[in-house]
Design a protein around this motif. Structure first.
Motif, PDB file in Angstrom:
ATOM      1  N   CYS A  82       0.812  -0.937   0.093  1.00  0.00           N
ATOM      2  CA  CYS A  82      -0.005  -0.064  -0.081  1.00  0.00           C
ATOM      3  C   CYS A  82       0.872   1.359   0.093  1.00  0.00           C
ATOM      4  CB  CYS A  82      -1.017   0.020   1.125  1.00  0.00           C
ATOM      5  SG  CYS A  82      -1.642   1.526   1.456  1.00  0.00           S
TER       6      CYS A  82
ATOM      7  N   CYS B   3       0.283   3.291   3.612  1.00  0.00           N
ATOM      8  CA  CYS B   3       0.693   3.004   5.024  1.00  0.00           C
ATOM      9  C   CYS B   3       1.641   1.574   4.834  1.00  0.00           C
ATOM     10  CB  CYS B   3      -0.825   2.525   5.605  1.00  0.00           C
ATOM     11  SG  CYS B   3      -1.457   0.850   5.109  1.00  0.00           S
TER      12      CYS B   3
ATOM     13  N   CYS C  60      -6.158  -1.979   0.216  1.00  0.00           N
ATOM     14  CA  CYS C  60      -5.405  -2.195   1.589  1.00  0.00           C
ATOM     15  C   CYS C  60      -5.745  -3.327   2.489  1.00  0.00           C
ATOM     16  CB  CYS C  60      -5.161  -0.912   2.052  1.00  0.00           C
ATOM     17  SG  CYS C  60      -3.850  -0.865   3.586  1.00  0.00           S
TER      18      CYS C  60
ATOM     19  N   CYS D 111      -7.414   2.476   6.580  1.00  0.00           N
ATOM     20  CA  CYS D 111      -6.626   2.821   5.383  1.00  0.00           C
ATOM     21  C   CYS D 111      -7.573   2.553   4.254  1.00  0.00           C
ATOM     22  CB  CYS D 111      -5.501   2.283   5.049  1.00  0.00           C
ATOM     23  SG  CYS D 111      -4.587   2.586   3.525  1.00  0.00           S
TER      24      CYS D 111
ATOM     25  N   THR E 275      -7.203   3.072   0.846  1.00  0.00           N
ATOM     26  CA  THR E 275      -6.379   2.991  -0.315  1.00  0.00           C
ATOM     27  C   THR E 275      -6.891   1.809  -1.234  1.00  0.00           C
ATOM     28  OG1 THR E 275      -4.487   3.864   0.607  1.00  0.00           O
ATOM     29  CG2 THR E 275      -4.075   2.868  -1.526  1.00  0.00           C
TER      30      THR E 275
HETATM   31 ZN   LIG Z   1      -2.994   1.107   3.357  1.00  0.00          ZN
END
Ligand SMILES: [Zn+2]
Ligand SMILES: [Zn+2]
Ligand SMILES: [Zn+2]
Ligand SMILES: [Zn+2]
Length: 248
Positions: free
Chosen positions: A175, A178, A194, A200, A202
Motif C-alpha cells: 500500500c 501505509c 489495503c 486505510c 487505499t
Molecule cells: Zn494502506
C-alpha cells in the motif's frame, strides 16, 4: 423456456404518432418481439417502415395491434391476414460451444455466454476471450488478462477468476499510504485494496492487462488495450519523478 415472438403477415394500415406522424398501407410483415419491440417491414431494405422499440404496452384487439410508449403510439390495422403465428426466439450470437445441460448451442452475446435452448447464462468480463478449450464440466473456458493471462471456466461457480488472480497477486504489492499489503478483493469490481481497510481506504480497481514492470511510484505497471498504465489510474506516467526545471 423460450420467449415467443409474434409474427403477422397481411395487408395492413400502419399509423405512427409521435415525433412525426405517418400513415402507410401495404402488404407487410409485423414482428412483435418478447421485449415489446414492434417492427413493420415492407418489401425493401433492412429497415422497418414503422417501429416502436421496447414499447411499454402492446395489445392485440381483434384485427388491431397497438403499441404505446410515452407519447409515441403505433397502431396496425390488419385488413387481410395472410398468416400469423407465435414462434420461439432466443438470443443469437457467435457460437462458442454446446450446453452441457441441454445440448443446444451456446452463444456469446454482450457480457455473457447464453444457451439458445435453456435458461443457462454465464456472465463474462467484457474483455474475456472464449476459448475452444472445454472445462471438465463441459462448458467452454475463457481467457482474461488480470495481471497475467488467466484461463478459467466461464462458470464462476465451477472455477473462480478472482481466486486465480488472488493466488498470483494477493499481498504482492505494498500500500503506498501505509506500507500494508494490498489484498485482492471484490467490491463491485475486482480490486487491489489495503489490508488495513477501513483504517486505510487505499484501493485500486484491478486493470484488464498484464503486469510488465514497476511504475516509478512503486506500484505495478500494466500493459492494457489502451496502453501502459499504473495500478493507480490517477498516477501520471508521463510526469517525471523530479522536474529539473523546478527550483528547489
Ligand atoms: Zn494502506
Ligand atoms: Zn442449455
Ligand atoms: Zn467448468
Ligand atoms: Zn504509478
Amino acid at each position: 423456456m423460450h420467449d415467443a415472438t409474434r409474427v403477422i403477415a397481411g395487408e395492413c394500415t400502419t399509423v405512427f404518432e409521435g415525433t412525426r406522424e405517418r400513415e402507410q398501407r401495404g402488404d407487410v410483415l409485423v414482428v412483435v418481439k418478447p421485449d415489446n419491440t414492434v417492427l413493420v417491414h415492407d418489401a425493401a431494405g433492412y429497415q422497418p417502415v414503422a417501429w416502436l422499440t421496447r414499447a411499454e404496452t402492446v395489445t392485440m384487439d381483434g384485427t388491431r395491434l397497438e403499441a404505446t410508449d410515452g407519447d409515441q403510439h403505433l397502431a396496425v390495422d390488419i385488413h387481410e391476414e395472410i398468416a400469423s403465428g407465435r414462434y420461439p426466439v432466443s438470443a443469437a450470437g457467435e457460437p462458442v460451444g454446446e450446453c452441457p445441460d441441454c445440448g443446444a448451442a451456446l452463444v456469446r452475446v454482450a457480457g455473457a455466454v447464453v444457451c439458445t435452448g435453456c435458461d443457462a447464462r454465464y456472465g463474462l468480463p467484457g474483455d474475456a476471450t472464449v476459448l475452444d478449450a472445454t472445462c471438465s464440466c463441459g462448458l467452454p473456458r475463457m481467457r482474461v488478462e488480470r495481471g497475467r493471462e488467466i484461463e478459467v471456466c466461464i462458470d464462476r461457480d465451477c472455477e473462480s477468476m478472482d481466486e486465480a488472480v488472488a493466488q498470483s497477486f494477493d499481498r504482492e504489492w505494498d500500500c503506498p499510504n501505509c506500507e500494508g499489503d494490498l489484498r485482492i478483493i471484490r467490491r463491485g469490481g475486482l480490486m487491489a485494496g489495503c489490508e488495513h481497510y477501513p483504517e486505510c481506504d487505499t484501493g485500486f480497481a484491478f486493470p484488464a492487462g498484464v503486469v510488465v514492470g514497476e511504475c516509478a511510484c512503486g506500484l505495478p505497471l500494466f500493459e492494457t488495450a489502451g496502453g501502459q498504465r499504473c495500478l493507480d489510474a490517477t498516477c501520471d506516467l508521463s510526469a517525471p519523478e523530479v522536474d529539473p526545471a523546478q527550483p528547489s
